[in-house]
Scaffold this motif. Structure first.
Motif, mmCIF file in Angstrom:
data_model
loop_
_atom_site.group_PDB
_atom_site.id
_atom_site.type_symbol
_atom_site.label_atom_id
_atom_site.label_comp_id
_atom_site.label_asym_id
_atom_site.label_seq_id
_atom_site.Cartn_x
_atom_site.Cartn_y
_atom_site.Cartn_z
ATOM 1 N N UNK A 145 -26.271 9.162 -55.814
ATOM 2 C CA UNK A 145 -26.273 11.405 -55.513
ATOM 3 C C UNK A 145 -27.464 10.676 -56.899
ATOM 4 N N UNK A 146 -27.700 10.513 -57.539
ATOM 5 C CA UNK A 146 -28.836 10.096 -58.791
ATOM 6 C C UNK A 146 -29.575 10.260 -58.520
ATOM 7 N N UNK A 147 -29.920 9.518 -56.938
ATOM 8 C CA UNK A 147 -31.325 8.976 -55.992
ATOM 9 C C UNK A 147 -31.759 9.900 -55.562
ATOM 10 N N UNK A 148 -30.815 10.295 -54.475
ATOM 11 C CA UNK A 148 -31.115 11.445 -53.964
ATOM 12 C C UNK A 148 -31.915 12.613 -55.091
ATOM 13 N N UNK A 149 -31.298 13.050 -55.520
ATOM 14 C CA UNK A 149 -32.066 13.957 -56.856
ATOM 15 C C UNK A 149 -33.558 14.080 -56.935
ATOM 16 N N UNK A 150 -33.743 12.277 -57.946
ATOM 17 C CA UNK A 150 -34.610 12.415 -58.444
ATOM 18 C C UNK A 150 -35.545 12.608 -57.459
ATOM 19 N N UNK A 151 -35.267 11.227 -56.698
ATOM 20 C CA UNK A 151 -36.172 12.008 -55.147
ATOM 21 C C UNK A 151 -36.603 12.548 -54.265
ATOM 22 N N UNK A 184 -34.029 7.700 -49.369
ATOM 23 C CA UNK A 184 -33.517 8.781 -49.436
ATOM 24 C C UNK A 184 -32.415 9.093 -48.018
ATOM 25 N N UNK A 185 -33.152 8.609 -46.970
ATOM 26 C CA UNK A 185 -32.238 8.686 -45.473
ATOM 27 C C UNK A 185 -30.848 7.800 -45.821
ATOM 28 N N UNK A 222 -47.164 9.263 -55.843
ATOM 29 C CA UNK A 222 -46.496 8.963 -55.191
ATOM 30 C C UNK A 222 -45.401 7.833 -55.732
ATOM 31 N N UNK A 223 -45.929 5.701 -55.842
ATOM 32 C CA UNK A 223 -45.343 5.075 -55.604
ATOM 33 C C UNK A 223 -44.822 5.043 -57.233
ATOM 34 N N UNK A 224 -45.800 5.754 -57.660
ATOM 35 C CA UNK A 224 -45.054 5.519 -59.895
ATOM 36 C C UNK A 224 -44.012 6.561 -59.621
ATOM 37 N N UNK A 225 -44.069 7.738 -59.303
ATOM 38 C CA UNK A 225 -42.486 8.242 -59.260
ATOM 39 C C UNK A 225 -41.771 8.021 -58.392
#
Lengths: 132, 122, 301
Positions: free
Chosen positions: A81-87, A29-30, A103-106
């Motif tokens: 962008x997609x990862x940042x949005x989903x996470x 995320x960072x 939280x791990x599964x998500x």
């Protein structure tokens, strides 16, 4: 500890193989956040050509889009962008106290979805390259 | 170190704003990507098309809000990352000044670009 | 649990109904007999397996290989940190702490580590075992892969071998005023009762044993020295959520928690929650306090 004893690989990122899901989510995320904020500045800089007028704007954008590197980097940007949005949605849920046990599964779900969306969009992003 | 925690700073508002902008950005960023890469391919974007979209007041307002929230979210995110890293004192002060200046600059320049795109003459 | 082979209980064999059942019996009855039969066989299998395991244990020279971090600035040979190998004879139910005690008592009396109660109450023996913060006295050797690497808690200064400086951790714990501050009733002998619901809310947070595993696992606490850390915040949660404290005290507690190096530094990596030997949902508690702080802020505006 201000002057802590350096234990080499014991500390931090030397231990990356032992990171858990939540830590990876944070690292990604960072990283994606840094990329996106960097891109935001670059994006506005490129679009600033609009102030110069239509001709400059069109020439700049089309010039950039004709480069394979730019297209590939755009796919990368989409993935980021997609990862940042989903996470990010995962983190919003965590902040609301929803689904903390999952939280791990998500996180894994965000990763898989990001991969799928990115792969699926490759043709769209490379379309018209070279041919015009 | 443990004793001088002050009771005056309640900086929860930055945390909250980061979340509120996040919720907005999730939607708008997805929309932005979808519109300008899948509906219109990035390669086919021309000034005329941009002007047409930006002439719509709702779109213009959304994009401008997008600019402002993204700037806040990004700059605040960077600042948080630095604080988590443990910067303090002068370093922290410098980071604050630089980041606020960069953010302000981006918003100003972004606004100028948006105005030029929409063809509004000031 | 007794592992002695037991005689099959006579009742099982001499059930009122013999096994070949006439069809006249109702189906429920037949099922019950089948069930007893299944249970009996499972029991037999279980007994055979433990017997086999024990024999294996006896045959193999059953030792566990430990790699233990050694460092002592006062001894020349140990001033350079290194790992020592210990092969400790294994006994069923042996924990990492048992193994360390054996190594110290039998092989090297200079091996230094903290321990006291050996039953996960005193919180002295949190260490970094096979890449994770664990409480040695409640970590079974049998659950670990060999060689078992035992290191002092990361992100804390090593004093000697497995002993780290806990001073900073204790300072952060004290910073949240970890004691009850309800008003003393007129008659100080009056009980100050807590509702059952409220007790449930704080129940998990009261389990903290100050072992420091969470703080050591926290990436943010590692970088930001002023961050209160999961243990201290959890301790504050225990009192901030206690209904018996007055509103003003809670406000004061929230002030401490909601400053820049308080709850906001938590990045929800869940490392603390994963390593907590007492299964305290630390991240959940921190998140709840963030929301509390925002709520009280909004109220203030």
């Amino acid at each position: 500890m201000s002057q802590r004893y350096d234990r080499g690989s014991v500390e931090d990122f030397g231990r990356w193989t032992e990171f858990s899901a939540g830590m990876w989510a944070w690292v990604f995320h960072k990283f994606t956040g840094w990329v996106l904020v960097g891109y935001l500045f670059a994006h506005i800089a490129v679009l600033s050509t609009a102030i110069e007028g239509a001709a400059t704007y069109n020439a700049t954008l089309q010039g950039l889009e004709s480069l394979l590197v730019v297209r590939v980097m755009e796919v990368g940007l989409l993935a980021v962008a997609v990862f940042h949005i989903l996470n990010g949605m995962r983190l919003l849920l965590v902040d609301l106290g929803v689904g903390l046990e999952a939280q791990d599964k998500s996180f894994y779900a965000s990763l898989v979805l990001t991969g799928a969306i990115t792969v699926a969009s490759v043709p769209t992003f490379l379309a018209g390259l070279g041919g015009g | 170190m443990a004793r001088h925690y002050s009771s005056f700073d309640r900086r929860g508002w930055r945390w909250l704003l980061q979340r509120v902008t996040a919720a907005f950005l999730v939607v708008v960023l997805a929309f932005h990507f979808f519109l300008l890469h899948f509906v219109h391919h990035a390669a086919d974007i021309t000034f005329a098309g941009t002007r047409f979209r930006m002439s719509n007041l709702g779109y213009f307002a959304t994009m401008w809000l997008f600019l402002v929230t993204a700037t806040f979210h990004g700059v605040n995110g960077v600042y948080n990352a630095l604080v988590n890293q443990g910067i303090a004192g002068t370093q922290k002060r410098v980071a604050q000044v630089v980041l606020v200046a960069a953010g302000a600059l981006l918003v100003v320049q972004g606004t100028r670009v948006a105005v030029a795109m929409a063809g509004i003459s000031i | 649990m007794s592992t002695e082979p037991q005689q099959p209980e006579p009742e099982t064999e001499s059930e009122p109904e013999p096994e070949p059942e006439p069809e006249s019996r109702e189906p429920g009855h037949a099922r019950r007999t089948a069930e007893t039969e299944k249970a009996r066989r499972a029991d037999e299998r279980e007994r055979a397996r433990t017997g086999e395991q024990r024999r294996h244990a006896a045959e193999a020279e059953d030792t566990y290989h430990l790699k233990v971090f050694r460092y002592d600035p006062d001894v020349e040979a140990k001033a350079e940190p290194h790992f020592d190998d210990f092969h400790v004879p294994y006994e069923e139910g042996m924990t990492v702490l048992d193994a360390l005690i054996h190594a110290r008592d039998e092989y090297d009396s200079s091996l230094t580590f903290r321990h006291s109660c050996r039953q996960a109450i005193c919180g002295s023996d949190a260490m970094f075992v096979n890449g994770q913060q664990r409480l040695c006295c409640k970590t079974q050797l049998s659950a670990l892969e060999e060689p078992v690497r035992v290191e002092p808690l990361p992100h804390q200064q090593v004093i000697k071998d497995l002993v780290v400086d806990m001073e900073h951790f204790y300072e952060q714990m004290e910073a949240v005023e970890p004691y009850f501050q309800g008003e003393t009733p007129e008659d100080p002998t009056t009980e100050q009762r807590q509702s059952r619901e409220n007790r449930e809310t704080v129940k998990m947070s009261t389990r903290c044993i100050w072992c420091g595993a969470c703080m050591s696992s926290c990436n943010v606490a590692a970088g930001d020295n002023e961050y209160l850390g999961p243990a201290a915040i959890n301790k504050a949660y225990r009192f901030a959520m206690d209904d018996r404290e007055e509103e003003a005290v809670k406000e004061h507690r929230m002030d401490v928690l909601a400053q820049e190096h308080g709850v906001w530094r938590c990045q929800t990596q869940f490392s603390c929650t994963e390593v907590c030997p007492k299964d305290i949902p630390l991240t959940e508690h921190i998140q709840e306090l963030k929301r509390e702080a925002v709520k009280s802020n909004l109220k203030f505006w």
